[in-house]
Scaffold this motif. Structure first.
Motif, PDB file in Angstrom:
ATOM      1  N   ASN A 100       4.834 -14.565 -12.615  1.00  0.00           N
ATOM      2  CA  ASN A 100       4.467 -13.436 -11.759  1.00  0.00           C
ATOM      3  C   ASN A 100       3.160 -12.833 -12.264  1.00  0.00           C
ATOM      4  OD1 ASN A 100       6.983 -13.692 -10.391  1.00  0.00           O
ATOM      5  ND2 ASN A 100       7.962 -12.520 -12.017  1.00  0.00           N
ATOM      6  N   LEU A 101       2.166 -12.786 -11.382  1.00  0.00           N
ATOM      7  CA  LEU A 101       0.885 -12.164 -11.695  1.00  0.00           C
ATOM      8  C   LEU A 101       0.768 -10.904 -10.843  1.00  0.00           C
ATOM      9  CD1 LEU A 101      -1.406 -15.339 -11.473  1.00  0.00           C
ATOM     10  CD2 LEU A 101      -0.256 -14.431 -13.497  1.00  0.00           C
ATOM     11  N   GLU A 102       0.829  -9.735 -11.484  1.00  0.00           N
ATOM     12  CA  GLU A 102       0.822  -8.492 -10.710  1.00  0.00           C
ATOM     13  C   GLU A 102      -0.241  -7.534 -11.215  1.00  0.00           C
ATOM     14  OE1 GLU A 102       4.068  -5.717  -8.672  1.00  0.00           O
ATOM     15  OE2 GLU A 102       4.319  -5.821 -10.844  1.00  0.00           O
ATOM     16  N   ILE A 103      -0.970  -6.956 -10.261  1.00  0.00           N
ATOM     17  CA  ILE A 103      -1.932  -5.896 -10.560  1.00  0.00           C
ATOM     18  C   ILE A 103      -1.539  -4.671  -9.766  1.00  0.00           C
ATOM     19  CG2 ILE A 103      -4.335  -5.147 -10.397  1.00  0.00           C
ATOM     20  CD1 ILE A 103      -5.201  -8.011 -10.799  1.00  0.00           C
ATOM     21  N   VAL A 104      -1.516  -3.531 -10.450  1.00  0.00           N
ATOM     22  CA  VAL A 104      -1.260  -2.244  -9.799  1.00  0.00           C
ATOM     23  C   VAL A 104      -2.548  -1.433  -9.884  1.00  0.00           C
ATOM     24  CG1 VAL A 104       0.126  -0.143  -9.799  1.00  0.00           C
ATOM     25  CG2 VAL A 104       1.165  -2.324 -10.469  1.00  0.00           C
ATOM     26  N   ASP A 105      -3.071  -1.047  -8.734  1.00  0.00           N
ATOM     27  CA  ASP A 105      -4.275  -0.222  -8.654  1.00  0.00           C
ATOM     28  C   ASP A 105      -3.872   1.192  -8.247  1.00  0.00           C
ATOM     29  OD1 ASP A 105      -6.736  -2.191  -8.769  1.00  0.00           O
ATOM     30  OD2 ASP A 105      -5.258  -3.139  -7.471  1.00  0.00           O
ATOM     31  N   VAL A 106      -4.269   2.187  -9.048  1.00  0.00           N
ATOM     32  CA  VAL A 106      -3.973   3.582  -8.731  1.00  0.00           C
ATOM     33  C   VAL A 106      -5.293   4.325  -8.605  1.00  0.00           C
ATOM     34  CG1 VAL A 106      -2.827   5.697  -9.476  1.00  0.00           C
ATOM     35  CG2 VAL A 106      -1.786   3.467  -9.973  1.00  0.00           C
ATOM     36  N   ASP A 107      -5.502   4.953  -7.455  1.00  0.00           N
ATOM     37  CA  ASP A 107      -6.741   5.673  -7.166  1.00  0.00           C
ATOM     38  C   ASP A 107      -6.372   7.121  -6.845  1.00  0.00           C
ATOM     39  OD1 ASP A 107      -9.207   6.580  -6.254  1.00  0.00           O
ATOM     40  OD2 ASP A 107      -9.712   4.670  -5.329  1.00  0.00           O
ATOM     41  N   LEU A 108      -6.717   8.039  -7.757  1.00  0.00           N
ATOM     42  CA  LEU A 108      -6.329   9.432  -7.627  1.00  0.00           C
ATOM     43  C   LEU A 108      -7.532  10.306  -7.293  1.00  0.00           C
ATOM     44  CD1 LEU A 108      -3.915   9.865 -10.688  1.00  0.00           C
ATOM     45  CD2 LEU A 108      -3.384   9.084  -8.371  1.00  0.00           C
ATOM     46  N   LEU A 145       0.849  -1.189   0.000  1.00  0.00           N
ATOM     47  CA  LEU A 145       0.000   0.000   0.000  1.00  0.00           C
ATOM     48  C   LEU A 145       0.882   1.235   0.000  1.00  0.00           C
ATOM     49  CD1 LEU A 145      -2.632   1.672   0.391  1.00  0.00           C
ATOM     50  CD2 LEU A 145      -2.269   1.397   2.861  1.00  0.00           C
ATOM     51  N   ILE A 146       0.585   2.168  -0.902  1.00  0.00           N
ATOM     52  CA  ILE A 146       1.218   3.487  -0.909  1.00  0.00           C
ATOM     53  C   ILE A 146       0.106   4.511  -0.756  1.00  0.00           C
ATOM     54  CG2 ILE A 146       2.551   5.158  -2.259  1.00  0.00           C
ATOM     55  CD1 ILE A 146       3.764   2.719  -3.743  1.00  0.00           C
ATOM     56  N   HIS A 147       0.177   5.320   0.296  1.00  0.00           N
ATOM     57  CA  HIS A 147      -0.845   6.341   0.525  1.00  0.00           C
ATOM     58  C   HIS A 147      -0.176   7.700   0.640  1.00  0.00           C
ATOM     59  CE1 HIS A 147      -3.408   8.809   3.338  1.00  0.00           C
ATOM     60  NE2 HIS A 147      -4.174   8.658   2.270  1.00  0.00           N
ATOM     61  N   LEU A 148      -0.681   8.661  -0.138  1.00  0.00           N
ATOM     62  CA  LEU A 148      -0.224  10.045  -0.074  1.00  0.00           C
ATOM     63  C   LEU A 148      -1.362  10.885   0.484  1.00  0.00           C
ATOM     64  CD1 LEU A 148       1.409  10.317  -3.631  1.00  0.00           C
ATOM     65  CD2 LEU A 148       2.532   9.716  -1.485  1.00  0.00           C
ATOM     66  N   ALA A 149      -1.135  11.519   1.625  1.00  0.00           N
ATOM     67  CA  ALA A 149      -2.173  12.328   2.265  1.00  0.00           C
ATOM     68  C   ALA A 149      -2.422  13.607   1.465  1.00  0.00           C
ATOM     69  CB  ALA A 149      -1.766  12.660   3.695  1.00  0.00           C
ATOM     70  N   LYS A 150      -3.492  14.276   1.757  1.00  0.00           N
ATOM     71  CA  LYS A 150      -3.897  15.497   1.051  1.00  0.00           C
ATOM     72  C   LYS A 150      -2.768  16.530   1.053  1.00  0.00           C
ATOM     73  CE  LYS A 150      -7.495  19.056   1.033  1.00  0.00           C
ATOM     74  NZ  LYS A 150      -8.752  19.523   1.663  1.00  0.00           N
ATOM     75  N   GLY A 151      -2.428  17.012  -0.151  1.00  0.00           N
ATOM     76  CA  GLY A 151      -1.447  18.074  -0.290  1.00  0.00           C
ATOM     77  C   GLY A 151       0.006  17.663  -0.206  1.00  0.00           C
ATOM     78  N   VAL A 152       0.298  16.388   0.030  1.00  0.00           N
ATOM     79  CA  VAL A 152       1.691  15.935   0.150  1.00  0.00           C
ATOM     80  C   VAL A 152       2.360  15.932  -1.222  1.00  0.00           C
ATOM     81  CG1 VAL A 152       3.122  13.897   0.570  1.00  0.00           C
ATOM     82  CG2 VAL A 152       1.386  14.559   2.222  1.00  0.00           C
ATOM     83  N   ARG A 164      -8.284   4.626 -11.365  1.00  0.00           N
ATOM     84  CA  ARG A 164      -9.509   5.376 -11.096  1.00  0.00           C
ATOM     85  C   ARG A 164      -9.096   6.811 -10.803  1.00  0.00           C
ATOM     86  NH1 ARG A 164      -9.550   0.598  -9.203  1.00  0.00           N
ATOM     87  NH2 ARG A 164      -8.423   1.223  -7.336  1.00  0.00           N
ATOM     88  N   GLN A 165      -9.704   7.762 -11.522  1.00  0.00           N
ATOM     89  CA  GLN A 165      -9.296   9.159 -11.388  1.00  0.00           C
ATOM     90  C   GLN A 165     -10.497  10.069 -11.174  1.00  0.00           C
ATOM     91  OE1 GLN A 165      -6.340   8.710 -15.062  1.00  0.00           O
ATOM     92  NE2 GLN A 165      -6.060  10.678 -14.020  1.00  0.00           N
ATOM     93  N   GLN A 166     -10.317  11.035 -10.258  1.00  0.00           N
ATOM     94  CA  GLN A 166     -11.294  12.088 -10.070  1.00  0.00           C
ATOM     95  C   GLN A 166     -10.918  13.286 -10.948  1.00  0.00           C
ATOM     96  OE1 GLN A 166     -14.046  11.504  -8.225  1.00  0.00           O
ATOM     97  NE2 GLN A 166     -13.206   9.443  -7.934  1.00  0.00           N
ATOM     98  N   SER A 167     -11.753  14.291 -10.986  1.00  0.00           N
ATOM     99  CA  SER A 167     -11.532  15.435 -11.860  1.00  0.00           C
ATOM    100  C   SER A 167     -10.223  16.142 -11.523  1.00  0.00           C
ATOM    101  CB  SER A 167     -12.697  16.423 -11.750  1.00  0.00           C
ATOM    102  OG  SER A 167     -12.820  16.900 -10.427  1.00  0.00           O
ATOM    103  N   ASP A 168      -9.592  16.686 -12.544  1.00  0.00           N
ATOM    104  CA  ASP A 168      -8.341  17.452 -12.434  1.00  0.00           C
ATOM    105  C   ASP A 168      -7.156  16.623 -11.932  1.00  0.00           C
ATOM    106  OD1 ASP A 168      -9.621  19.839 -13.283  1.00  0.00           O
ATOM    107  OD2 ASP A 168     -10.367  20.166 -11.253  1.00  0.00           O
ATOM    108  N   GLU A 217      -6.325  14.314  -2.331  1.00  0.00           N
ATOM    109  CA  GLU A 217      -6.435  15.571  -3.070  1.00  0.00           C
ATOM    110  C   GLU A 217      -5.121  16.354  -3.108  1.00  0.00           C
ATOM    111  OE1 GLU A 217      -9.612  18.159  -2.007  1.00  0.00           O
ATOM    112  OE2 GLU A 217     -11.088  16.544  -1.933  1.00  0.00           O
ATOM    113  N   ASP A 218      -4.794  16.834  -4.311  1.00  0.00           N
ATOM    114  CA  ASP A 218      -3.653  17.725  -4.539  1.00  0.00           C
ATOM    115  C   ASP A 218      -2.317  17.133  -4.090  1.00  0.00           C
ATOM    116  OD1 ASP A 218      -5.330  19.765  -5.595  1.00  0.00           O
ATOM    117  OD2 ASP A 218      -5.910  20.286  -3.552  1.00  0.00           O
ATOM    118  N   SER A 219      -2.209  15.819  -4.047  1.00  0.00           N
ATOM    119  CA  SER A 219      -0.937  15.175  -3.699  1.00  0.00           C
ATOM    120  C   SER A 219      -0.160  14.859  -4.975  1.00  0.00           C
ATOM    121  CB  SER A 219      -1.167  13.903  -2.883  1.00  0.00           C
ATOM    122  OG  SER A 219      -1.910  12.960  -3.644  1.00  0.00           O
ATOM    123  N   TYR A 220       1.125  14.568  -4.791  1.00  0.00           N
ATOM    124  CA  TYR A 220       1.984  14.236  -5.931  1.00  0.00           C
ATOM    125  C   TYR A 220       2.999  13.185  -5.505  1.00  0.00           C
ATOM    126  CZ  TYR A 220       5.871  14.482  -9.223  1.00  0.00           C
ATOM    127  OH  TYR A 220       6.863  14.152 -10.113  1.00  0.00           O
TER     128      TYR A 220
END
Length: 199
Positions: free
Chosen positions: A142-150, A84-91, A177-181, A121-124
């Protein structure tokens, strides 16, 4: 999962040089954080095993991984660990996180791998995935899935590099999965290896 002793120095050798990253290793299918990752992560960034998700993120992780398609269900059924990689808001994480997938075995093996990125939100952030084989005489799959939720306004860059042996068999997929902007940049590079399918 199959526990395999891993030579960290050998594992982090890469055909792409001069990378100043925050490294971690997935040995066959088991997440192994390194000292730089454990000590240099800035506030607001979480990188951990899917077996040790912080309480406040568990519901989001469960929701993000609840796919109903056959490939995701098979991956989830075989999964024993993940990242799991999590980036908090604004990081803004300027150093890339590097995950080195290592295949090392003395008998044929199947490794199911899963990486989940949750960018608030607004993380990078940036992620460099490197696939390596330390065994060149034994076939492995190797069976690998990468899930990216922005979330809204989040930016994320994903670079996947395969540098395996001819005995490697790899199936790799990106779910996004991406939200606006929000903005996702994704690139896959094949340097050498066996049979590969990227989706």
């Amino acid at each position: 999962g199959v526990t395999t002793p891993v030579d960290i120095a050998q594992a982090l050798k890469c055909g792409v040089t001069t990378i100043n990253s925050l490294p971690a290793i997935v040995a066959n299918d088991t997440f192994v954080p390194t000292e730089p990752l454990l000590h240099d992560l800035p506030a607001g960034v979480t990188v951990c095993s899917l077996n040790n998700v912080p309480e406040h993120l568990r519901e989001r992780v469960f929701e993000a991984l609840s796919h109903t398609d056959a490939a995701s269900a098979l991956n989830a059924m075989l999964l024993t660990d993940g990242v799991l990689i999590h980036l908090a808001k604004g990081v803004r994480l300027e150093r890339p996180i590097q995950i080195v997938n290592i295949s090392q075995c003395t008998a044929p093996i199947l490794s199911a791998r899963r990486i989940l990125v949750l960018a608030d939100e607004d993380s990078y952030g940036r992620l460099l995935l490197c696939d390596h084989s330390l065994t060149d005489t034994v076939e492995h799959l190797n069976l690998e899935i990468v899930d990216v939720d922005l979330a809204r306004g989040a930016e994320f860059e994903l670079y996947d590099i395969e540098e395996g042996s001819e005995t490697a068999r790899r199936w790799w997929r990106l779910n996004a999965r991406q939200q606006s902007d929000s903005r996702l940049t994704a690139n896959t590079f094949f340097l050498h290896g066996g049979h590969t399918r990227n989706e």
